[in-house]
Scaffold this active site. Sequence first.
Site, PDB file in Angstrom:
ATOM      1  N   HIS A  82       0.849  -1.186   0.000  1.00 56.34           N
ATOM      2  CA  HIS A  82       0.000   0.000   0.000  1.00 56.34           C
ATOM      3  C   HIS A  82       0.885   1.238   0.000  1.00 56.34           C
ATOM      4  O   HIS A  82       1.871   1.300   0.723  1.00 56.34           O
ATOM      5  CB  HIS A  82      -0.891  -0.007   1.257  1.00 56.34           C
ATOM      6  N   ASP A 161     -14.633   3.769   8.143  1.00 52.24           N
ATOM      7  CA  ASP A 161     -13.546   4.655   7.713  1.00 52.24           C
ATOM      8  C   ASP A 161     -14.030   5.611   6.627  1.00 52.24           C
ATOM      9  O   ASP A 161     -13.680   6.787   6.636  1.00 52.24           O
ATOM     10  CB  ASP A 161     -12.348   3.831   7.208  1.00 52.24           C
ATOM     11  N   ARG A 168     -13.713  13.926   8.442  1.00 49.17           N
ATOM     12  CA  ARG A 168     -12.385  14.506   8.744  1.00 49.17           C
ATOM     13  C   ARG A 168     -12.001  15.522   7.671  1.00 49.17           C
ATOM     14  O   ARG A 168     -11.412  16.559   7.953  1.00 49.17           O
ATOM     15  CB  ARG A 168     -11.324  13.394   8.787  1.00 49.17           C
ATOM     16  N   SER A 183      -6.975   4.686   9.830  1.00 48.66           N
ATOM     17  CA  SER A 183      -7.753   4.692   8.592  1.00 48.66           C
ATOM     18  C   SER A 183      -7.108   3.729   7.573  1.00 48.66           C
ATOM     19  O   SER A 183      -7.775   2.867   6.998  1.00 48.66           O
ATOM     20  CB  SER A 183      -7.790   6.124   8.038  1.00 48.66           C
ATOM     21  N   LYS A 187      -8.399  -0.638   6.645  1.00 50.08           N
ATOM     22  CA  LYS A 187      -8.707  -1.179   5.314  1.00 50.08           C
ATOM     23  C   LYS A 187      -7.784  -2.343   4.981  1.00 50.08           C
ATOM     24  O   LYS A 187      -8.190  -3.332   4.383  1.00 50.08           O
ATOM     25  CB  LYS A 187      -8.586  -0.064   4.259  1.00 50.08           C
TER      26      LYS A 187
HETATM   27  N1  URA Z   1      -5.118   7.533   3.317  1.00 47.21           N
HETATM   28  C1  URA Z   1      -6.133   6.938   3.982  1.00 47.21           C
HETATM   29  O1  URA Z   1      -6.645   5.907   3.565  1.00 47.21           O
HETATM   30  N2  URA Z   1      -6.550   7.524   5.132  1.00 47.21           N
HETATM   31  C2  URA Z   1      -6.028   8.653   5.635  1.00 47.21           C
HETATM   32  O2  URA Z   1      -6.450   9.109   6.685  1.00 47.21           O
HETATM   33  C3  URA Z   1      -4.983   9.256   4.935  1.00 47.21           C
HETATM   34  C4  URA Z   1      -4.536   8.674   3.752  1.00 47.21           C
END
Ligand code: URA
Length: 452
Positions: A82, A161, A168, A183, A187
Site C-alpha cells: 500500500h 472509515d 475529517r 484509517s 482497510k
Molecule cells: N489515506 C487513507 O486511507 N486515510 C487517511 O487518513 C490518509 C490517507
Amino acid sequence: MRMYDIIDKKKYKKKLSDEEISFVVEGYTKGSIPDYQMAAFLMAVWCNGMDEEETLSLTMAMAHSGDMLDLSMIPGTKVDKHSTGGVGDKTTLSVGPIIASLGIPMAKMSGRGLGHTGGTIDKLDSIPGFSSDISDERFIEIVKTVGFCDAAQTKDLAPADKKIYALRDVTATVDDYSLIASSIMSKKIASGADAILLDVKCGNGAFMQDRESALKLAECMMNIGKLAGRKVNCMITDMNEPLGKTVGNSIEVIEAIDLLKYGFDSHKVDKRYSDIVLYVCRELVLMSDVFKDEKYNDMTEEERMNEAEILVRGAVDSGRALEKMKEFIAAEGGDSNVVNDESLLPEAEFKYEVTFDRDGFLEGVDTKEVGMASLILGAGRLKKEDDIDPAAGIRLLKHLGDEVKRGETFAYLYTNKKESIEEAKQRLLKAYRVSKESNSTKNVIIDILRQQ
Ligand code: URA
C-alpha cells in the site's frame, strides 16, 4: 454509554476504553451518533491524541465495521502493498505481476485518485474491458489461480472509515497520526493479507512532508500491525518529485508495462521508478514464504536480500512477469493485447509540447502542482463523483538535477480538452524552480523498516 461523556473525556486528555471507542465507531456508522458529535470527538482526538491501545481499538473497530475478507482458502502467506499516495505512483502495476510470477499470492484492494494524487484503480480502469469491480469470491479465485488480483475497495470494506474520513476532510482533522494510521490499517486488515508492505511517501507531493513525520506514521502503522497479528514492514520513499516519467492513467499503465518488457536497467525505464519497484518486490519476497524452508535457516539477512533481488530480476528478465501481466489483465476482463500493443489504450486527441523558458538546472518542483496540472488536463478528480479522462496526463522528460535549456522540450501534455492546455502548461512551468548550478539529487528510497 453517552457520546457526550466520551467527547468530554477526550477533551480532558483521558484514555478511552476499547468499549468506548467501539461505541463511537458503531454508533457513527449506524447513524445513531450525529455528525456534530463525531466532529467534536475527532477534534478532541486531533488536539489530545490517542495512545497505542486506543489507536489499535479504533483501527479494529473500523476494520470490523463491514466485511472482513477471509483469504484462508488461499495457501501460504498472502502479501499486500500500500502506498500512502503521491503523483505518478504506478508501482503496484509492475509489482503485482512480478510477485505473482514468483508464486507469491498478492491480494490487493486499491482506491481511486482524489485531488493531486492518482489512484491505481483509475489507471487499471483505463485498460479496455478491465473491471476492478469484482465480487469477493472472484477476487479470491483470481488470487488463487493467477496469483495477483487488484480490486476496487467495495462499499462494505471498512465502511466506518469511509464515513469518518469524509467528515475529517471537512473538519480539518485529516492530519493526525492516529487517525491516518487507523484509517489505512483498518482497510488493510479488513482486506485479509498476512504480510503488508507500506510505502510511506514523504515530500511535497505527499501527506507526510518530511522524513520525521513519515517515520512517525510508519512506526504507528507497524505497531498496529504487530498488535493485530499482521506482519507489517514499511519503506519511506521520496515524493519531492513525481515518480517516473508519466502522470496520468493510460500513460502510467504503459510505463509500468515497459518496465516488465525492457527490464530494470534499460535506458527506456526511469531509474527512480525501477528502483522503487525492485525494492518493493525484494521486501515482499522477504516477507513471503520463499525462504521459509529449513534449508535457508543459515542464510544471513544480506544473503536473503541478494537472493530475493536475483529472483525479482529473473522474473522480469525471463519474461515471466510480462506474461503474468497479460494473465492478470485477462482475469479481470481486460484486453491483454495492450501489453504488446499500447495503441489499444486510450489516446488523447491533443498532444502539446512544453518547452522551458529559462536555462539552468532543475532545482525543485512543487509536486502537488504537477498533480494538479494533470488533473486540469482531465486525468484526476476534485470531487469523488467527478469523471476522469483515462487518456489525459503529462509525460515528463526531465528530473530534478537535470539541465534544461531555453526552448528545449521538457514535457508533453495529453488531453481531450484543448481549452485546458494553457492553464496546465502555466501551472507546470511555475511548479519548477531552476538554478544556475547543478544540485545533487535525492535517493528515492529513504528508509526501510522491518518488524522484528
Ligand atoms: N489515506 C487513507 O486511507 N486515510 C487517511 O487518513 C490518509 C490517507
